[in-house]
Design a protein around this motif. Structure first.
Motif, mmCIF file in Angstrom:
data_model
loop_
_atom_site.group_PDB
_atom_site.id
_atom_site.type_symbol
_atom_site.label_atom_id
_atom_site.label_comp_id
_atom_site.label_asym_id
_atom_site.label_seq_id
_atom_site.Cartn_x
_atom_site.Cartn_y
_atom_site.Cartn_z
ATOM 1 N N LYS A 219 -4.470 -0.131 5.555
ATOM 2 C CA LYS A 219 -3.153 -0.455 6.117
ATOM 3 C C LYS A 219 -2.650 0.639 7.051
ATOM 4 C CE LYS A 219 -1.291 -3.447 2.550
ATOM 5 N NZ LYS A 219 -0.180 -3.652 1.608
ATOM 6 N N SER B 260 -0.184 -12.604 11.280
ATOM 7 C CA SER B 260 0.500 -11.761 10.304
ATOM 8 C C SER B 260 -0.287 -10.475 10.100
ATOM 9 C CB SER B 260 0.647 -12.498 8.971
ATOM 10 O OG SER B 260 -0.611 -12.637 8.347
ATOM 11 N N ASN B 261 0.405 -9.470 9.615
ATOM 12 C CA ASN B 261 -0.242 -8.187 9.363
ATOM 13 C C ASN B 261 -1.359 -8.327 8.335
ATOM 14 O OD1 ASN B 261 1.510 -6.972 11.114
ATOM 15 N ND2 ASN B 261 2.853 -6.153 9.536
ATOM 16 N N GLU B 262 -1.126 -9.119 7.305
ATOM 17 C CA GLU B 262 -2.124 -9.292 6.243
ATOM 18 C C GLU B 262 -3.379 -9.986 6.767
ATOM 19 O OE1 GLU B 262 -2.227 -8.114 3.115
ATOM 20 O OE2 GLU B 262 -0.401 -7.022 3.635
ATOM 21 N N ASP B 263 -3.203 -11.033 7.582
ATOM 22 C CA ASP B 263 -4.363 -11.727 8.148
ATOM 23 C C ASP B 263 -5.176 -10.800 9.049
ATOM 24 O OD1 ASP B 263 -3.767 -14.060 6.828
ATOM 25 O OD2 ASP B 263 -2.765 -14.984 8.550
ATOM 26 N N LEU C 35 -5.251 -7.555 8.869
ATOM 27 C CA LEU C 35 -5.855 -6.547 8.007
ATOM 28 C C LEU C 35 -7.152 -7.062 7.404
ATOM 29 C CD1 LEU C 35 -5.416 -3.728 6.771
ATOM 30 C CD2 LEU C 35 -4.246 -4.852 4.895
ATOM 31 N N ASN C 36 -7.179 -8.315 6.990
ATOM 32 C CA ASN C 36 -8.386 -8.909 6.412
ATOM 33 C C ASN C 36 -9.490 -9.093 7.452
ATOM 34 O OD1 ASN C 36 -7.261 -9.050 3.863
ATOM 35 N ND2 ASN C 36 -6.410 -11.074 4.215
ATOM 36 N N TYR D 110 4.493 -9.495 11.388
ATOM 37 C CA TYR D 110 3.533 -10.156 12.265
ATOM 38 C C TYR D 110 3.443 -9.453 13.612
ATOM 39 C CZ TYR D 110 7.572 -12.470 14.400
ATOM 40 O OH TYR D 110 8.755 -12.729 15.028
#
Length: 77
Positions: free
Chosen positions: A33, A21-24, A26-27, A55
């Motif tokens: 972003k 996923s984009n959030e994972d 990014l972390n 994703y």
């Protein structure tokens, strides 16, 4: 971190997970972003990843679609 280093890191992470996923991502990359979005656009234009809604997936080298002319030549032979 320079852009080339980020691109390599992104490819390494996405290749290992296959779908992320984009959030994972990014972390894991520790960038903003907008920076991640620009990097993903570059990798997508190079044909290394596919961006979907929320994703990222790895583009498989065997997943190549040939043009119409090539397919017609193969069909006639």
């Amino acid at each position: 971190m320079y852009q080339d280093e980020r691109l390599e890191e992104i490819l390494k992470i996405v290749s290992k997970k296959k779908v992320i996923s984009n959030e994972d991502l990014l972390n894991q990359v520790y960038s903003s972003k907008s920076t991640l979005r620009r990097d993903l656009i570059i990798l997508e234009k190079q044909g290394k990843i596919e961006r979907k809604f929320g994703y990222i997936t790895v583009v498989d080298a065997s997943n190549v679609e040939f043009g119409y002319q090539i397919r017609m030549k193969k069909r006639r032979v």
